[in-house]
Structure formats: structure tokens, C-alpha cells
Write a protein that holds these residues in place. Sequence first.
Motif, PDB file in Angstrom:
ATOM      1  N   ARG A  36      50.154  77.094 -21.011  1.00 36.34           N
ATOM      2  CA  ARG A  36      49.498  76.683 -22.244  1.00 36.34           C
ATOM      3  C   ARG A  36      48.025  76.450 -21.960  1.00 36.34           C
ATOM      4  O   ARG A  36      47.154  76.924 -22.714  1.00 36.34           O
TER       5      ARG A  36
ATOM      6  N   SER B  38      46.199  79.687 -21.336  1.00 34.78           N
ATOM      7  CA  SER B  38      46.081  80.520 -22.549  1.00 34.78           C
ATOM      8  C   SER B  38      44.982  79.983 -23.453  1.00 34.78           C
ATOM      9  O   SER B  38      44.127  80.746 -23.932  1.00 34.78           O
ATOM     10  N   ILE B  39      45.031  78.678 -23.692  1.00 36.60           N
ATOM     11  CA  ILE B  39      44.064  78.070 -24.620  1.00 36.60           C
ATOM     12  C   ILE B  39      42.674  78.061 -24.019  1.00 36.60           C
ATOM     13  O   ILE B  39      41.677  78.282 -24.717  1.00 36.60           O
TER      14      ILE B  39
ATOM     15  N   ARG C  57      42.817  80.035 -29.783  1.00 41.77           N
ATOM     16  CA  ARG C  57      44.067  80.395 -30.438  1.00 41.77           C
ATOM     17  C   ARG C  57      45.185  79.496 -29.942  1.00 41.77           C
ATOM     18  O   ARG C  57      45.136  78.944 -28.842  1.00 41.77           O
ATOM     19  N   GLU C  58      46.207  79.346 -30.780  1.00 39.83           N
ATOM     20  CA  GLU C  58      47.354  78.522 -30.419  1.00 39.83           C
ATOM     21  C   GLU C  58      48.185  79.230 -29.371  1.00 39.83           C
ATOM     22  O   GLU C  58      48.171  80.454 -29.270  1.00 39.83           O
ATOM     23  N   PHE C  59      48.908  78.468 -28.631  1.00 40.91           N
ATOM     24  CA  PHE C  59      49.811  78.957 -27.610  1.00 40.91           C
ATOM     25  C   PHE C  59      51.210  78.862 -28.162  1.00 40.91           C
ATOM     26  O   PHE C  59      51.547  77.822 -28.793  1.00 40.91           O
TER      27      PHE C  59
END
Length: 846
Positions: free
Chosen positions: A355, A358-359, A366-368
Motif C-alpha cells: 500500500r 503504491s500510494i 491514487r487509492e490502493f
Amino acid sequence: MNDLASDITKWLMQRPAWQQEAVERQLKKGDLSDSDIDEIASMLKSSTGPIPSTTPTFSGLQGVGQNSEALRLVSIGDIQGIESLKPFRPLDFGEGNLSVIYGHNGSGKSGYTRILKRICGHPRANQLRHNIFEAPPEKKQCTVIYQVDSDIHEEVWHADSDPIDRLRVVDIFDSEAATFYLSSETDVTYTPPQIALFEQLSDTCNRVKALLKREQGELVVALPRIPAEYVSTPTAISYQSQSLHKLPAAVINDLKSWTQSEQKNLDDLLYRLKTPDPAAVARQKRQIKVHVDQLVSRIMASSEALGAEQIQGIRNKQQDALTKRRIATEAVKVQSAQLNGVGTETWRALWEAARKYSIGEAYPGREFPATNEGDRCVLCHQDLGPDARKRLQEFDASIRGTLESAASNAEETYTKALERLPTWMTSVEITAVCTAALDDSWAPVLTEFWAQVQLSCKRLKLGDPQEQAMPIATPAENIERLQSYSDTLEAVALQFDQDASQFDREKAADIKLNLEAKRWTAQQESSIDEEIVRCKKVAQYDKWIASTNPQAISKKAGELAQIAITEAYVQRFNAELGSLGAEHIRVTLNKTRTNHGVVMHKLQLAGASTTPSVSLVDVLSEGERRIISLAAFLADVGDKPHIAPFIFDDPISSLDHDYEWRVALRLSQLARDRQVLIFTHRLSLFGAVEEAAKKMGDSWKKDNLVQRFIRVYQGISGHPTEEVVASANTKKANNILLERLNQAISAGSKNGPEAYERDAQVICTEFRKLLERTVEDDLLNQVVKRHRRSVQTDNRLGALSCITPKDCQLIDGLMTKYSAFEHSQSSETPVRIPEGDELRADLDRL
């Protein structure tokens, strides 16, 4: 006297038993021994001693004091090293009752009297000296022979030894005795035995008192001496009290005790007194108090945080987190999952890491998880197919669900509970707090406590993998000690705050000194107990000693003595004044006081207008003083029951012929019952005693009158000699001169005329003196005499008619012839000494 004995018995029955016992022993034994005094004192100290007894009888009161022994002085001789006396033979007092010892001044009369005073234990006897004109002698002694009834006793008496007890009853009158009776209070020499019993009882009381005081003096003080710096403190005053045993019990207990509180007070005072800046000390104490209070708070907080209930609460939170996590993990296992372990802690850690990546890096903003068309997996970077996108979306939905949220919240709660666990003090912190606020004794206590805290905390944080964490009990006793110490610090700080403004150092120093004194006395506890016991014994002895006071005895003795002694003594004194022809002299004998059972009297002027302090010596003539003192002496000793000698040394000193004759008569009367020895240098008294003896009867005179002569020779006095011409009667004197003449003629035949004339001249002188006496005694038949004031005609005048002119011519011729040998003559008319035959013829004619 029976009434007197009855009165005394009744009085004695009211006395304490120990005094009754003393009287009983006195009646049986006379003088009491030291062992008697010991036993009487023991009786006084007994429970029955102070209480009158009903058993004594005092039967000996009726016959006490009787003495029928007859004492006589026989001779005194073999005198060595005493005065200037060294007689060739003893001075014999003869077998009669009336002995007159004549000698010129310096012949040794007073020397004999001084020896007799010492031998007989006379109270006013002087120390005997040797002849000061010679070297000190090797011996000072003499031989005394005396007779008791029919028994003859001979003793060698040393001048420095005690008197001869059997001779203590001899009474002696001399110039010192005369002065004593005139100027001093006197007790009666002879006291009726029933009255003398009181004097002896008083003496016994004093002996018992002396014994008790000696015993009391042996009760040595048991208390150590208090240090000098404490002597003025209140504690020292109590400690040194003479009546320590009478102090209240609280005071005594206070002397013997020393408490921690008192020690603390003393320490505080010492600290306060040596503190120059009290305000700074107050601040320091409060800083220490802060450390102590913080320590108390930390200990209490730790104890509360690790209590049994709190530990169980943590365990409950742990279990809750585990349970919810297991449920959440099970829920994450979706159907699309291809691998095992989805939802586990490792998987979730991987998920959370992905998470963040990714973020933050792969798809920022964007959301994970990113699952749009064309998105790649953040872990393998492969394109996400439809199945992969669907699987990630299902995983995200599960993570974001209720069960996951509950599991996370439970875990967070458990974690925070562990974070709230107390921190323990390290060894460094413990040392620091002991140094700053406590003392080293607290180090092991604190170390042990915090070790328990540390162990429990570690076990809780590890989740009790092997051993469970133990609850920590609150150390109430130590908390109380620390809180008390904190309060004390505050109190001390307040005290120093006050000291900073109004501290009385002088008063504080006094209090400090008294506390130090009290600490010292507390160390003497056993000595104080011993001293209290001693004080009680001393107090008891004070009571016993007070009971020996002879005041009541003296009072009773005074009452009885007024009748039995004083009145009789005064009557005897007045009677003696009359017998001596001195009743006109205005003197009286008065009782002055009673001292320890002894009745005291004194001669005083009668009817004087001045104060009683005027002395007899200031008013009376010398002769009046002598006759008054002689009357007092005779009144004093004349009624004694003992048949013992009287000794008089020049009793007629300063007396005229009338008094001299009265004295000779009185002394002759005394000789009817007892031996009377008279030492004199007065021929007049020598003749007066002979005349007085005649009045007692010729047979009495023959049996009792003894005449002795002493003289000095070559500086040595006291030699007894044959009767001298001057003192012998005329017939005897004439025979003495005839015997001397024979000796003179014999000496002339052997040694020539000078030897005869030397002795014959003395005989002529003595013959001239004899002629004067023959006029008095023979020619005038003693009608008149030179040494007698009176003219005595009793059966004497008739003989004067026998005087013839021839008698007068004989006496006149002899007086004229021999006057040259008595009176000085002109050198132009030398004196011729008669030849032996001529001198003998004149002596024979007389």
C-alpha cells in the motif's frame, strides 16, 4: 526514795522498748559494752523497738548504786621522772583518817597533789612533766599502795597511762578546783543512782546515735558525678537531689529513660544551632522533600499499575486482540485466493508495505490497490488481468471490513496498555535518589522493589510466554516511612523558616544541654536505682537517729533532780557555809539547766542589784572566794556513798585565822568517816588541825591524826623527813634537840671542833625558836598563840597561877642567852657557841 523509784518505773514503762532494754542492762551491768550498744541499736531498728514493752520490771531500781567498799591511800613512792620529786622513801599516809603533810614552799606538796590527780582520773588534772632542769627521763612512773577494805593493792603507775579505776572515787580540792566551782557550771559529783540512771541512759542514747551515724556514713553515694557542664540543668538538679527517693515517679522515670524522639530533638537542635543560614537549610529540606514525594508517587503508581486487577486487564486486552485478529484473518481468506496464509500477520505486513509503495511511488495520488486497465502489480510488475484485478479488490474489501477494524482496534488497545506500563528505576537512579534524599539503607529496599516491577513488566510485554507476571503489592510500610520523612522535612523546613526570623539560640542551647544531661542520666539507670535504695536507707536512719534524741530524758531528769539533787545540794551548800562561818557572804547556789540528763548548777551573787552576768570573782575578796569554793566542793562531794579519801592542797590559802580554824574543824569532822589528806605549808593550819583533832577526843586524835613532813634537798623535792622541831610539841622538840646534840658531840669527837660547832649552831637557833613556843604552849598554857586570833580560856587559866618568878627568870635567861643565834649580832661581840655539856644542861633545864 521508793516513791522516786515508782515514779521512774512508771515513766520508763512508757518509753520505747529499746530504751527499756538499755535501762534493764544498765541496772544489771552498770557500764554498757560496745556489744550491748550494737544489740540495743539492732533492737531500735526492729519493728518492735520503737513500741513500749509491758514485760520490763526494772527491779534493780531499789538497790542500785550501793557501795560499801572502804578505800584508803596508804603511800606513794619510788617516783621516777615526774616533776622534781625523787624521795628516798615513800610518803606514808599512816593508818589514821586524818593526815597532815607539812612542807615549805617548793618542798613538793603540789607535785604529790598533781600526781594523785592524774592517778585518780581527776577531770581537771594537768599533764605531768619531768624536771625541766634535767634530761628527759627513761621512765615516768611511781608506785601507789592503796587499801580496799582489808586488801592491800600495790601498783606501778606510768605517768602517760590511764588512771587507776579503783581510785577514781577520790576527791581532790586545790586552787584549780576552787576556780572551777567559782566560775563554771558544775554537775553534782554524786548523783543519786536512780537519777544517775538518766545520765547513763542519755549517754547510751548518744552512743547508739553515734553508732547509727557511723552506719549511715557507710552508705556511700552510688551516683557517678554528673559532668560539670550539666550541673545547672533541671535534669542535673533532680539527679543531684538529696531526696532523690522522694521525687515523683514520673521525674525518676524521666531521668532513667531516653527515647528516639528525644534523640531526634537533640540532633535537630544540634543541627539548628550549628546552621548559620536557616533559610537556605529550609530550601534544601524542601528540595529533598520533592525527591521523596516524587519517589512515593512513582512507587505508588507502579504498585497500582501492576496490581492483580491491572495485570489481569492487560492479559484480557491481549486475549481480545488475539481473538479478533484470528476472526479477521479467517475473513480475509476469499475464494479467489490461490495461496495459503492470506490474512496472516506476515501477509498483512506485505499488504501494508505494498500500500505504502503504491500510494507513494508506483501510483501516487491514487487509492490502493490500483486496478485500472493497464495497471501493473506493484510487487511483480506484471499486467493485471481481470482475475488479478478482481482478487485485489476482494482483498481490499476484506481488509477494510468490520472484522479487520475490530481486530486492529483491539491490537492498538493492547499495545497502548503495554506502553502505559511503568518504567522501573535503574541502579544509577536508585543511587542518585539515595544520595540526594535518602540514605544508603534504602538502596536494597528500592532495588528489590524495582526489580519486581521490571520483571513483571517484561513478562507482560512478552505476553507471559513461559512464566506469568506477578502482581506488585503496595509497600505500605515503606510508603508510610517515606511520607513521614516527607512530613518531617516539611516540619524541619518550617522550623528553619521560623529560625530565620526569630530563633532564640540561648534558649535552644539550654534545651540542648538539658537533653544531653538527660541522655547522660539515662545511662546511669542502675546507679540511680541503687541511689534511691540508699536514700531510703539514709532516710530510715534519720528517723532512727531522731528517736535517740535525749530531750525527753533530760526533761524527766530535770523534774526528778529538782527534788532529789538540786534541793539537797543547795541544803548541803548552805549547811557547809554555816559550818565554815561564811553564811553571811551573799551567794547562792542555783540550778541553771539540765543537759543530757545531767543537772547543772552555778554559784551566783544573791540579791545583787546589777545584772546576773557579774562574776563572783569581780565582787568577793580572795579569802571569800576560797571559803565559798570550799563550801561548794564539800557540798558537792560530801554526800557520796563511797567511803573514799578526800585530798586538800593548801585549803586555807588567803583565809584568815577564824576561817582557818573553821576549816580545820570541818576537815577533822570529815575524817570521822573517811580518810582526809591535807597538804599545807602553813604551820598555823598544822597546829589548828592538831587542836581540832583534840576536840574529837584524845583517843580519836591518837588513833587518827598522822603528821608527816616533806622537804627539798639538793634541788630534789618531796623527801619525807622526821618531825621537825618547829612543828613538834615542846617536849618532843626538846628531845629532838637533845638527840641532835649527841650526834653533834659525836661528830666533834671524830672530826674536830668545827664539825661540832657547825651542828651546834643550828641546835642553838632551833632552841631559841623552841623557847618562844614554850612561852605559848607551856608557860601560858596555850591561852594565847601567835597564829591564833582568839584567846581560849577553856580550863586553861587555872594553870597560870602556877607560874613562879623562878620560871620567868629561867625562860628570860635562856631567851637572852640564845637570842644571838636567832638575831644578827655586831662583829665586835662575837657569839660563843656553848660547849656540849653546857648546851645539854640548858636543854635539860628547859
